[in-house]
Design an enzyme around this catalytic site. Structure first.
Site, PDB file in Angstrom:
ATOM      1  N   ASP A  81       0.815  -1.217   0.000  1.00 45.80           N
ATOM      2  CA  ASP A  81       0.000   0.000   0.000  1.00 45.80           C
ATOM      3  C   ASP A  81       0.845   1.262   0.000  1.00 45.80           C
ATOM      4  OD1 ASP A  81       0.767  -0.891   2.574  1.00 45.80           O
ATOM      5  OD2 ASP A  81      -0.744   0.353   3.543  1.00 45.80           O
ATOM      6  N   GLU A 139      -0.717  -2.052   5.318  1.00 45.01           N
ATOM      7  CA  GLU A 139       0.207  -1.926   6.448  1.00 45.01           C
ATOM      8  C   GLU A 139       0.103  -0.568   7.112  1.00 45.01           C
ATOM      9  OE1 GLU A 139       3.377  -0.834   8.883  1.00 45.01           O
ATOM     10  OE2 GLU A 139       3.235   0.058   6.882  1.00 45.01           O
ATOM     11  N   GLU A 140      -0.232   0.457   6.334  1.00 47.27           N
ATOM     12  CA  GLU A 140      -0.188   1.834   6.835  1.00 47.27           C
ATOM     13  C   GLU A 140      -1.427   2.248   7.628  1.00 47.27           C
ATOM     14  OE1 GLU A 140       2.317   3.705   6.786  1.00 47.27           O
ATOM     15  OE2 GLU A 140       3.616   3.124   5.134  1.00 47.27           O
ATOM     16  N   HIS A 364       7.933   8.696   4.383  1.00 51.58           N
ATOM     17  CA  HIS A 364       6.723   9.473   4.682  1.00 51.58           C
ATOM     18  C   HIS A 364       6.937  10.961   4.386  1.00 51.58           C
ATOM     19  CE1 HIS A 364       4.343   6.360   7.182  1.00 51.58           C
ATOM     20  NE2 HIS A 364       5.297   5.737   6.504  1.00 51.58           N
TER      21      HIS A 364
END
Length: 393
Positions: A81, A139-140, A364
């Site tokens: 993702d 996962e996020e 990020h």
């Protein structure tokens, strides 16, 4: 083993351009957590085109590839993702999905594991028992794709006894790898505190509550609580958002703060939770308010099994040399790989991606990028690890 090592390295070099192509396609077409349907289809099609079977019973956005048969299973995991970030890197394959970007390296994880799949297919004569490749969504975003796959019975269905995961690491030179034992990434909780009372004129304290002072008192007492606690590992309790929407002469009927709690020690984790509840009630009572504290559970801590980690690290030393391996420091960031490591022996390691002027901005971030030279190593390394672990069974 020397023959196996050389065959894997040769296959990795032969597939390098393909792996880069896979990464760039996935990077150009990012999808948010639990919406990775086209990404999963792309991965599944590549696997099928190369004669690799997949189990599609775990959802359209999860790809489970299966090689070999029977016995205790070794699993390799990659997340797929992306993040809700507007890309600011000028690349010919930059994101075509405005506001969505692979800013954490999951495109690299997926492409690398695709490379591993193709290597294993070429060298399937070496496979003992079974290897499962997990291309995992979400996962996020809580509750985490790993948690969902575990709840759906993935580990039991394939008798998965050991699992290995890799994450790329900005600011670590390409070709370098980090390994570590025990707890390595923190357990997380989201914290939401609200103080409710009677709002009113600042000049009439006898007729109102003081939600602002209640919140301020809470934050000060939480800080004191942190200073009084000791532990062998670091921990964090921090509030990054505070809301008190009154005016210079109006005390609002509600104030709030949102924060995070990160720990490695489960006992300390529970102690902090209990203290937060106690402090919130005491602060509310001082200022004629009521407190509403929500502690929303996030991911547990990632735990690297010492036995599996020692074996995998030794194999990595064979593949990349001991000179390219170092100790992984504790990180306060979270990872849903923890849901696997809670259930079965697991290890999670990091691969450097800083080189050739790339990989110097951390994850990020809208300017995050990576050195694709890492793909000369990672796919083959994972294949070498998996094949050797299956030979142990």
């Amino acid at each position: 083993m020397e023959s196996l090592l050389s065959e894997i390295k040769a296959a990795n070099q032969d597939l390098f351009d393909k792996i880069v192509e896979y990464r760039r396609h996935i990077h150009q077409n990012p999808e948010l957590s639990f919406l990775e349907f086209e990404t999963a289809k792309y991965i599944r099609d590549i696997l099928h085109d190369n004669g690799i079977a997949t189990d599609d019973s775990f959802g359209d956005n999860a790809v489970i590839a299966v090689l070999g048969e029977g016995g205790e299973t070794v699993a390799l995991r990659a997340d797929i993702d992306a993040l809700p970030i507007c890309e600011e890197v000028d690349l010919p394959f930059r994101s075509q999905n405005e506001g969505v970007m692979h800013a954490c390296g999951h495109d690299a994880h997926a492409a690398s594991l695709l490379g591993t799949a193709l290597i294993l297919k070429r060298l399937q004569k070496y496979i003992r028992n079974r290897i499962v490749l997990i291309f995992q969504p979400g996962e996020e975003l809580c509750p985490g794709g790993a948690n969902i796959l575990v709840q759906k019975g993935l580990l039991e269905k394939y008798d998965i006894r050991r699992i290995v995961g890799m994450h790329v690491s900005a600011e670590l030179p390409t070709g370098k790898f980090l390994f570590g034992n025990g707890y390595l990434m923190a357990a997380t909780n989201e914290l939401y505190i609200k103080f409710h009372g009677v709002g009113g004129h600042a000049a009439m304290p006898q007729k109102r509550s003081d939600t602002v002072l209640a919140l301020a008192d809470f934050l000060v007492e939480v800080r004191k609580m942190q200073e009084s606690l000791t532990d062998d590992m670091p921990f964090v309790v921090a509030f990054g958002k505070i809301v008190g929407d009154g005016a210079l002469n109006v005390v609002p009927p509600e104030t709030s703060a949102d924060g995070t709690m990160r720990t490695f020690n489960p006992v300390l984790h529970r102690t902090i939770e209990e203290n937060l509840k106690r402090i919130s009630e005491q602060s509310a009572a001082k200022y004629k308010c009521t407190a509403d504290l929500e502690i929303r559970k996030g991911y547990p801590a990632v735990y690297n099994n010492p036995e599996v980690t020692a074996k995998v690290r030794s194999l990595a030393a064979d593949y990349v040399s001991e000179a390219n391996i170092d100790e992984m420091p504790l990180k306060m960031t979270a990872e849903d790989f923890a849901y696997y490591s809670e259930k079965i022996p697991a290890t999670f390691f990091r691969a450097g991606i800083m080189g050739n002027g790339r990989g110097e901005v951390t994850q990020h971030n809208p300017k995050f990028d990576m050195d694709e030279e890492v793909f000369h190593t990672t796919s083959g390394l994972m294949a070498y690890i998996a094949l050797n672990l299956t030979m142990d069974n």
